[in-house]
Design a protein around this motif. Sequence first.
Motif, short mmCIF file in Angstrom:
data_model
loop_
_atom_site.label_atom_id
_atom_site.label_comp_id
_atom_site.label_asym_id
_atom_site.label_seq_id
_atom_site.Cartn_x
_atom_site.Cartn_y
_atom_site.Cartn_z
N VAL A 74 -0.16 -80.63 -84.71
CA VAL A 74 -0.85 -79.58 -83.67
C VAL A 74 -1.69 -80.17 -82.72
O VAL A 74 -3.08 -79.93 -83.02
CB VAL A 74 -0.38 -78.15 -83.32
N SER A 75 -1.66 -80.78 -81.77
CA SER A 75 -3.10 -81.08 -80.81
C SER A 75 -3.04 -79.28 -79.31
O SER A 75 -2.38 -79.34 -79.41
CB SER A 75 -2.98 -82.49 -79.77
N GLU A 76 -4.26 -80.14 -78.88
CA GLU A 76 -4.31 -78.58 -78.27
C GLU A 76 -3.26 -79.00 -76.54
O GLU A 76 -3.33 -78.28 -76.32
CB GLU A 76 -6.07 -79.11 -77.49
N PHE A 116 -0.76 -76.83 -77.40
CA PHE A 116 -1.03 -75.40 -78.83
C PHE A 116 -1.39 -75.02 -77.26
O PHE A 116 -2.19 -74.84 -75.91
CB PHE A 116 -1.98 -75.57 -79.61
N SER A 117 -0.78 -72.87 -77.09
CA SER A 117 -1.17 -72.35 -76.53
C SER A 117 -1.51 -71.54 -77.35
O SER A 117 -0.89 -70.98 -78.38
CB SER A 117 -0.59 -71.65 -74.15
N GLU A 118 -1.55 -69.90 -76.21
CA GLU A 118 -1.80 -68.62 -77.20
C GLU A 118 0.04 -67.73 -77.14
O GLU A 118 -0.11 -66.68 -77.96
CB GLU A 118 -2.80 -67.66 -76.85
N LYS A 119 0.62 -68.31 -76.31
CA LYS A 119 2.00 -68.36 -77.12
C LYS A 119 2.89 -69.00 -77.81
O LYS A 119 3.22 -69.52 -77.78
CB LYS A 119 2.69 -68.04 -75.76
N MET A 120 3.42 -68.06 -79.02
CA MET A 120 4.34 -68.49 -79.64
C MET A 120 5.35 -69.36 -79.44
O MET A 120 5.51 -69.60 -80.14
CB MET A 120 4.23 -67.52 -80.78
N LEU A 123 5.37 -72.69 -77.79
CA LEU A 123 5.38 -72.94 -79.40
C LEU A 123 6.43 -73.89 -80.34
O LEU A 123 6.71 -74.63 -80.39
CB LEU A 123 4.37 -73.40 -80.82
N GLU A 124 7.23 -72.62 -80.14
CA GLU A 124 8.83 -72.82 -80.75
C GLU A 124 9.48 -73.33 -80.26
O GLU A 124 10.15 -74.58 -80.54
CB GLU A 124 9.53 -71.68 -81.86
#
Lengths: 131, 438
Positions: free
Chosen positions: B378-380, B383-387, B390-391
């Motif tokens: 997982v790179s930046e 990635f975010s704050e939302k699950m 990501l899914e």
Amino acid sequence: MPIKQLTVFLENKTGRLAEVARILKRESINLQGFSTTEARDYGILRIVVSDAEKAREVLKKSGFTTHMADVICVGVEDKPGELLQVLDTLTEQKINVDYIYVIAGTRVVLSVFDIENAERILFEKGFNVCQ
Amino acid sequence: MTLKFWNEKIELIKREELELIQIDKLKKTLINVYENVPFYKKRLDDCGVNPYKFSNPDEMENIPFTTKDDLRLNYPFKLFASPLDKIIRIHSSSGTTGNPTVVGYTKSDIRMWGDSIARQLFSLGLRSGDTVQNSYGYGLFTGGLGLHYGIEVLGAITIPVSGGNTERQIKIMRDFNTTAVCCTPSYALHIAEVGKEIGVDFGKLPLKVGVFGAEPWTDHIRKEIEDRLKINAYDIYGLSEVMGPGVACECSCKNGLHIAEDYFIPEIIDPKTHKRASKGKIGELVFTTINKEGMPVIRYKTNDLTSISYEVCSCGRTHARMAKPVGRLDDMLIIRGVNVFPSQIEEVLMEIKEIEPHYLIIIDKRKYLDCMEVWIEVSEDIFSEKMNALEAFESSIEHKLYSAIGINISVKLKEPKTIKRSEGKAKRVVDMRKGEKP
């Protein structure tokens, strides 16, 4: 002014959360509150700390993937009905809350789509919006 | 006048002339192995090919293939065609799965090897005055010493740094004004990653060329390496049984790897029927050495899948070009009856720009069924704050893998640096069915 929330990607394995806490302690960064959400093999940790920029830097150095986002922080009293007041205000304006959690000092951290607008409304209704 | 070719006469030779040279050299090689290697004498007698009367190239098809197992069974020196007092170098595989394969070189073989690589490096614009950092491992593995001699024959400065100690590699690169680097493509990515961590701006270094080989890599990985190291990256191909690196190499056109056809005759065979495949088709690559004395190989099955083009390249060179190998037959995975090459997975992953060029394929059996998962870091960028974001990202990759390959492959997101970085050949597949562990 929204506050900064740091999100950290954690694999679902022993000791990863402890590692984050250890790094924050080592750097004398105060952890004011957090929430976790878990999926099958990983979780995400959302934290509010005394120095978000510094926390991001040291966590990155230790190999964690992080993300910084704005969230609203509202101070409430520790008594029945306090959360409901905040939520009712937002519901009246048709503002949906993505996620919400409590941090130290009975403060509620919440994320919505239009942060600026929601924060203005809460402020105008007399809520204690933290900076 | 500046030279455009290392050996213009050979590199631009007309095909008819080249074929005459090949048949003559092939005949000499067949006579050499017939007289000096009992293994080949028996084979040629059995298939009725008389090396002294050999004149028709099609007759070659009657000769049986040589395989890695033949080399193992004749361990260590039984396939040498020269007496040991003419052999000046020995290389060997690691032999992790049985007897190692051993190869021997005469003085003339080493000269040929150096010449082949010098010719290739020249075609990539390298000259005397260039500084070439050789980060292939030195030792029994042919990568290190193979390139080493080639760089010296070219007349460039050789830095025999070998693999490993990446920060020192970068320091040398900077302090010695390295203009070209040779290593595996996965190590090149590792150098780029470490360089970024310690704040190196590769755009400001004189480094301009990378010569990468010893493992299959896709054009997507090429682009990643080129963007990160700010260089032109070229594919060099070889295998120790045939010579080592330098059997084939790309020219600056990056449109196929020129095979040194004055030294090797390539064939493409259908992996199932073992008959010659029709022109341009993908199949297993087979080599016959026609210039080697120490240990010639006749119709050696490389296990590599590729196709060959005999069209003249836009650089003017006439030597045949093999496509970047799709993969090795050995590397082919069979998952619930479907053939899957790791390079197909790489192809899908590297098209998604947020994905780092590090991945690991895990094969396991669950409830008697093969299953496959792919680990990515997982790179930046991902990635975010939302699950749910990501899914959604995970399932979009799973969907892409399914449409490209036709089986369900689950994607596992991992923390950065979870996947081991390689200083040599990268290990991209962990087969837990065989007891391997990630």
